[in-house]
Scaffold this motif. Structure first.
Motif, PDB file in Angstrom:
ATOM      1  N   TYR A   1       0.824  -1.207   0.000  1.00  0.00           N
ATOM      2  CA  TYR A   1       0.000   0.000   0.000  1.00  0.00           C
ATOM      3  C   TYR A   1       0.861   1.261   0.000  1.00  0.00           C
ATOM      4  CZ  TYR A   1      -3.363   3.463   1.766  1.00  0.00           C
ATOM      5  OH  TYR A   1      -4.145   4.574   1.937  1.00  0.00           O
TER       6      TYR A   1
ATOM      7  N   LYS B   1      -2.783   2.222   6.450  1.00  0.00           N
ATOM      8  CA  LYS B   1      -3.913   1.863   5.599  1.00  0.00           C
ATOM      9  C   LYS B   1      -5.256   2.118   6.270  1.00  0.00           C
ATOM     10  CE  LYS B   1      -5.441  -1.731   2.394  1.00  0.00           C
ATOM     11  NZ  LYS B   1      -5.131  -3.056   1.808  1.00  0.00           N
ATOM     12  N   CYS B   2      -5.409   1.699   7.538  1.00  0.00           N
ATOM     13  CA  CYS B   2      -6.714   1.848   8.197  1.00  0.00           C
ATOM     14  C   CYS B   2      -6.717   2.918   9.287  1.00  0.00           C
ATOM     15  CB  CYS B   2      -7.158   0.509   8.788  1.00  0.00           C
ATOM     16  SG  CYS B   2      -6.131  -0.079  10.149  1.00  0.00           S
TER      17      CYS B   2
ATOM     18  N   THR C   1       3.359  -8.113   8.523  1.00  0.00           N
ATOM     19  CA  THR C   1       1.963  -7.882   8.885  1.00  0.00           C
ATOM     20  C   THR C   1       1.857  -7.185  10.229  1.00  0.00           C
ATOM     21  OG1 THR C   1       1.235  -9.830   7.636  1.00  0.00           O
ATOM     22  CG2 THR C   1      -0.264  -9.002   9.339  1.00  0.00           C
TER      23      THR C   1
ATOM     24  N   CYS D   1      -1.508   2.563  11.757  1.00  0.00           N
ATOM     25  CA  CYS D   1      -1.436   1.805  10.513  1.00  0.00           C
ATOM     26  C   CYS D   1      -1.676   2.760   9.340  1.00  0.00           C
ATOM     27  CB  CYS D   1      -2.488   0.691  10.497  1.00  0.00           C
ATOM     28  SG  CYS D   1      -2.641  -0.140   8.894  1.00  0.00           S
TER      29      CYS D   1
ATOM     30  N   HIS E   1      -3.007  -5.855   8.315  1.00  0.00           N
ATOM     31  CA  HIS E   1      -2.585  -5.297   7.039  1.00  0.00           C
ATOM     32  C   HIS E   1      -1.098  -5.571   6.840  1.00  0.00           C
ATOM     33  CE1 HIS E   1      -6.249  -2.483   7.370  1.00  0.00           C
ATOM     34  NE2 HIS E   1      -6.476  -3.368   6.411  1.00  0.00           N
TER      35      HIS E   1
END
Length: 241
Positions: free
Chosen positions: A20, A56-57, A31, A54, A37
């Motif tokens: 990402y 991504k989230c 991870t 994180c 993720h």
């Protein structure tokens, strides 16, 4: 029947095997255990130098030390290497070239440094370890950290000083302890086994069981003016007793 014979292209799986952060194929997939993720190891470690969330989230991975919440996914790495022809060979070659340029062998003693958790890629000279079937990972699967080792001047011990390292900048496992740093210094400076050193960060003597990760998080990072890499100073041990 027609669907049973359909061939899948690598691009059909790109969503699952690309990072990402860098948008490339996952290299050393790592991870985040809090949200599951996965990112390239180097990408997520670099991200966590600036943030505990994180990317991504947005979930907070850890209040103080998000690196502890990372796990390598060796199974996914093997799947990616099987899906993408030539990727493994390309990455291995790039890694060899990187270490050849950034960590040249010093005085032919690189094999001993590897046993202390410090990477070395001088090429030949490590035959003893390869033939011996020892641990060939040398902590490279650990989160890595770059440090600078400087001799501390003006200690009031002019008659009992130690020399500068030929190469002050090193990259090693963040789980290396101060005790191991002292062994590394003694090896490189050719000090007698009875010679004791102090290792300091921001003027404070570090305990021999402190890890570099702990020092970075609790001593170095808290000073906003400090830059990267982390600087550790060493001097002859001072007996206050």
């Amino acid at each position: 029947m027609a669907s049973a014979g359909r061939k899948h292209m690598v691009r059909d799986f790109n969503h699952f095997i690309t990072c990402y952060l860098c948008r490339g194929y996952l290299i050393k997939p790592t991870t985040v255990t809090e949200c599951l993720h996965t990112f390239c190891k180097s990408c997520i470690v670099q991200h966590f130098e600036e943030s505990n969330d994180c990317p991504k989230c947005g979930i907070q991975v850890h209040e103080t030390n998000p690196l502890e919440m990372l796990r390598l996914d060796n199974t996914l790495e093997e799947i990616i290497f099987k899906l993408v022809p030539g990727l493994r060979e390309k990455e291995e070659q790039q890694e060899v070239e990187f270490w050849r340029k950034n960590q040249p062998r010093e005085n032919g003693r690189g094999d001993k440094c590897q046993r202390l958790g410090f990477p070395d890629a001088g090429g030949d000279g490590c035959d003893e370890d390869e033939d011996g079937g020892g641990d060939e990972d040398y902590h490279r699967s650990d989160p890595q950290i770059a440090i600078c080792l400087d001799v501390l001047r003006n200690t009031g011990q002019a008659e009992n000083t130690v020399a500068d390292l030929m190469k002050r900048f090193i990259r090693c496992s963040s789980r290396v302890t101060v005790g191991t740093i002292k062994k590394f210094l003694s090896l490189k400076l050719k000090l007698p086994s009875s010679y004791e050193l102090d290792v300091l960060c921001n003027g404070e003597i570090m305990g021999r069981d402190h890890t570099l990760e702990f020092i970075y998080m609790t001593r170095w990072r808290l000073h906003g003016e400090n830059s990267y890499p982390m600087v550790l100073e060493y001097r002859p041990r001072i007996d206050f007793g």
